[in-house]
Scaffold this motif. Sequence first.
Motif, PDB file in Angstrom:
ATOM      1  N   ALA A  30      17.245  91.905  25.215  1.00 52.06           N
ATOM      2  CA  ALA A  30      17.615  93.323  25.227  1.00 52.06           C
ATOM      3  C   ALA A  30      17.848  93.842  26.643  1.00 52.06           C
ATOM      4  N   GLU A  31      16.973  93.469  27.572  1.00 58.07           N
ATOM      5  CA  GLU A  31      17.119  93.960  28.951  1.00 58.07           C
ATOM      6  C   GLU A  31      18.449  93.529  29.558  1.00 58.07           C
ATOM      7  N   ALA A  32      18.872  92.298  29.271  1.00 55.86           N
ATOM      8  CA  ALA A  32      20.153  91.814  29.789  1.00 55.86           C
ATOM      9  C   ALA A  32      21.300  92.632  29.204  1.00 55.86           C
ATOM     10  N   TRP A  33      21.236  92.961  27.914  1.00 57.19           N
ATOM     11  CA  TRP A  33      22.269  93.787  27.286  1.00 57.19           C
ATOM     12  C   TRP A  33      22.298  95.183  27.908  1.00 57.19           C
ATOM     13  N   VAL A  34      21.120  95.767  28.139  1.00 61.34           N
ATOM     14  CA  VAL A  34      21.056  97.101  28.752  1.00 61.34           C
ATOM     15  C   VAL A  34      21.669  97.073  30.148  1.00 61.34           C
ATOM     16  N   ASN A  35      21.305  96.065  30.943  1.00 61.73           N
ATOM     17  CA  ASN A  35      21.835  95.973  32.303  1.00 61.73           C
ATOM     18  C   ASN A  35      23.334  95.701  32.311  1.00 61.73           C
TER      19      ASN A  35
END
Length: 168
Positions: A30-35
């Motif tokens: 999820a963090e990679a998608w947000v970034n």
Amino acid sequence: KLGTALIQTGFLSRGEKALLRCVELDSKKAEAWVNLGGIRLSRLDFKGCIEANERALECVPNSEVALHNKGLGHLYLGEAEEMTECFKQVVELAPESAAGNYFLGVGLFAVGEKRSARELLKKAVALGYSPDPKLVKELEHIDDTGADPVTILELGSAPEKQTDKVTE
């Protein structure tokens, strides 16, 4: 983490490539998608921002950051209703989010709910957010208290109510 570090040090293209590789290897990050959505937002790819944050929300349905960023994508595309829905969820998750309250107020203002927008903007200011002066000027047209809208937004209530608070 490499993609995020590259972004933070100003290497957006390399950071984006690293994030794309990350989500290719593990689509549940999820963090990679947000970034990735954040990079796309900074590059004015608003649809790409929304898509990346939707993928983040598939991984973590109540991600305040993903909802916030998705809402910003809708804002810049002029999609007020979609933006408002995102920021309603942000405020449900984080009622004391100054930015969440502000952008929900902006969305409500855009869809014609000006009095509700005004209340949220007052709350956002009380939480530390600095509103857009143009929006404050627009609020003059819906003020029924006779008070200066800037005073209301900065102090949080009409002057006669503010006096009561000071003496308590």
